[in-house]
Design a protein around this motif. Sequence first.
Motif, PDB file in Angstrom:
ATOM      1  N   GLY A 178      42.151 -28.747   6.556  1.00 38.16           N
ATOM      2  CA  GLY A 178      42.792 -27.812   5.622  1.00 38.16           C
ATOM      3  C   GLY A 178      42.932 -28.499   4.273  1.00 38.16           C
ATOM      4  O   GLY A 178      42.003 -29.162   3.809  1.00 38.16           O
ATOM      5  N   VAL A 200      49.330 -24.721  -0.085  1.00 38.10           N
ATOM      6  CA  VAL A 200      49.800 -24.879   1.305  1.00 38.10           C
ATOM      7  C   VAL A 200      50.993 -23.969   1.614  1.00 38.10           C
ATOM      8  O   VAL A 200      51.484 -23.950   2.749  1.00 38.10           O
ATOM      9  CB  VAL A 200      50.172 -26.354   1.628  1.00 38.10           C
ATOM     10  CG1 VAL A 200      48.959 -27.247   1.451  1.00 38.10           C
ATOM     11  CG2 VAL A 200      51.331 -26.848   0.764  1.00 38.10           C
ATOM     12  N   GLN A 203      51.806 -21.951   5.035  1.00 36.94           N
ATOM     13  CA  GLN A 203      51.137 -22.528   6.224  1.00 36.94           C
ATOM     14  C   GLN A 203      52.181 -22.791   7.306  1.00 36.94           C
ATOM     15  O   GLN A 203      53.361 -22.966   7.010  1.00 36.94           O
ATOM     16  CB  GLN A 203      50.515 -23.880   5.862  1.00 36.94           C
ATOM     17  CG  GLN A 203      49.181 -23.797   5.204  1.00 36.94           C
ATOM     18  CD  GLN A 203      48.527 -25.147   4.983  1.00 36.94           C
ATOM     19  OE1 GLN A 203      47.514 -25.197   4.338  1.00 36.94           O
ATOM     20  NE2 GLN A 203      49.105 -26.225   5.484  1.00 36.94           N
ATOM     21  N   GLU A 206      54.025 -26.611   6.448  1.00 36.84           N
ATOM     22  CA  GLU A 206      53.965 -26.271   5.018  1.00 36.84           C
ATOM     23  C   GLU A 206      53.971 -27.525   4.137  1.00 36.84           C
ATOM     24  O   GLU A 206      54.914 -27.779   3.376  1.00 36.84           O
ATOM     25  CB  GLU A 206      55.130 -25.363   4.651  1.00 36.84           C
ATOM     26  CG  GLU A 206      54.857 -24.531   3.414  1.00 36.84           C
ATOM     27  CD  GLU A 206      55.916 -23.463   3.203  1.00 36.84           C
ATOM     28  OE1 GLU A 206      57.076 -23.673   3.620  1.00 36.84           O
ATOM     29  OE2 GLU A 206      55.577 -22.423   2.606  1.00 36.84           O
ATOM     30  N   GLN A 238      46.603 -23.349   8.867  1.00 37.97           N
ATOM     31  CA  GLN A 238      46.159 -22.459   7.781  1.00 37.97           C
ATOM     32  C   GLN A 238      45.436 -21.211   8.297  1.00 37.97           C
ATOM     33  O   GLN A 238      45.540 -20.138   7.719  1.00 37.97           O
ATOM     34  CB  GLN A 238      45.231 -23.248   6.838  1.00 37.97           C
ATOM     35  CG  GLN A 238      44.944 -22.507   5.557  1.00 37.97           C
ATOM     36  CD  GLN A 238      43.870 -23.157   4.714  1.00 37.97           C
ATOM     37  OE1 GLN A 238      42.969 -22.488   4.234  1.00 37.97           O
ATOM     38  NE2 GLN A 238      43.968 -24.467   4.507  1.00 37.97           N
ATOM     39  N   ARG A 241      47.754 -18.309   8.932  1.00 39.23           N
ATOM     40  CA  ARG A 241      48.633 -17.955   7.821  1.00 39.23           C
ATOM     41  C   ARG A 241      48.641 -16.457   7.566  1.00 39.23           C
ATOM     42  O   ARG A 241      47.569 -15.846   7.623  1.00 39.23           O
ATOM     43  CB  ARG A 241      48.098 -18.686   6.586  1.00 39.23           C
ATOM     44  CG  ARG A 241      48.918 -18.705   5.386  1.00 39.23           C
ATOM     45  CD  ARG A 241      48.156 -19.593   4.438  1.00 39.23           C
ATOM     46  NE  ARG A 241      48.761 -19.616   3.128  1.00 39.23           N
ATOM     47  CZ  ARG A 241      48.294 -20.361   2.121  1.00 39.23           C
ATOM     48  NH1 ARG A 241      47.267 -21.137   2.309  1.00 39.23           N
ATOM     49  NH2 ARG A 241      48.856 -20.353   0.957  1.00 39.23           N
TER      50      ARG A 241
END
Length: 241
Positions: A178, A200, A203, A206, A238, A241
């Motif tokens: 990621g 980010v 996520q 995070e 991710q 998300r």
Amino acid sequence: MATGALQGMNVVVIGGTSGIGLATALGASQLGANVWAAGRSAAHIEKAVAAGAGRIKVVSVDTHDEAALKALFAEVGVIDHLVSAATGGSRTLKPFLEQTEDQFKDAFGKLWGYAKVVRTGAPFMAKTGSITLVSGAPARKIKANSSALSCVGASVETLVRCLASEMAPIRVNVVSPGIIDTALFDWMGDARAERVAAMVKGQLVERVGRPEEVAGALLYLMQNGYATGTTVDVDGGQLLR
Ligand SMILES: NC(=O)c1ccc[n+]([C@@H]2O[C@H](COP(=O)([O-])OP(=O)(O)OC[C@H]3O[C@@H](n4cnc5c(N)ncnc54)[C@H](OP(=O)(O)O)[C@@H]3O)[C@@H](O)[C@H]2O)c1
């Protein structure tokens, strides 16, 4: 991971002079491997030499230079584990319709470089060995302005599954990072911290990832003799998300 798990093995990391590749090279060395780390720029090479403190061999090689790759692999002799974490192409971040054909094509330099690394490295690979490439979350996470990254990443992941099937018993895998704190974002300058934090946000984990966290996956794939044709995501969640 036990110290010595890669004892005496020959590990080559192309794109090993910075970020994820350098963390992998240093990690493999810590596990007892003889390690060669390759990249192009003198600046990265100098940093890698300092970070390696004599424990890894740092060499100047471009993924697009077949002769240089061949010379490196011949110096190694038998390669137990081959990694390519090189960027190798431009990171075109624009809507597809605003990209020139050349910008879109240039992003595929990463795929062509990886293909050359594999093609040139194959004759030197131990049958018990592994090849691991690096894609990226955009391969399966579609976002605006990322069509070039997504298409290249997806190609790398598909190539890996094809190679795993054709090159067995050599194992071939891919790690998909990621947002990782590496030189990849240096171009952002003073805005880097703010821009990366925005990337980010939301996520599951995070925060930005560390190169060592991705290196852990690359080292796992070297060591696990039952893993092939697979993608390991190290992306803070991710994709969900
Ligand atoms: N960081 C992230 O957030 C992220 C996210 C998704 C995917 N990735 C992927 O992860 C991989 C590693 O990137 P990184 O984040 O660790 O970036 P990095 O810190 O910039 O490291 C990239 C490495 O590749 C080398 N390299 C680039 N082009 C090369 C070429 N043509 N031939 C040989 N070496 C080359 C660089 O050295 P020189 O430039 O000196 O050659 C450097 O050693 C890349 O494939 C990248 O696309 C990273």
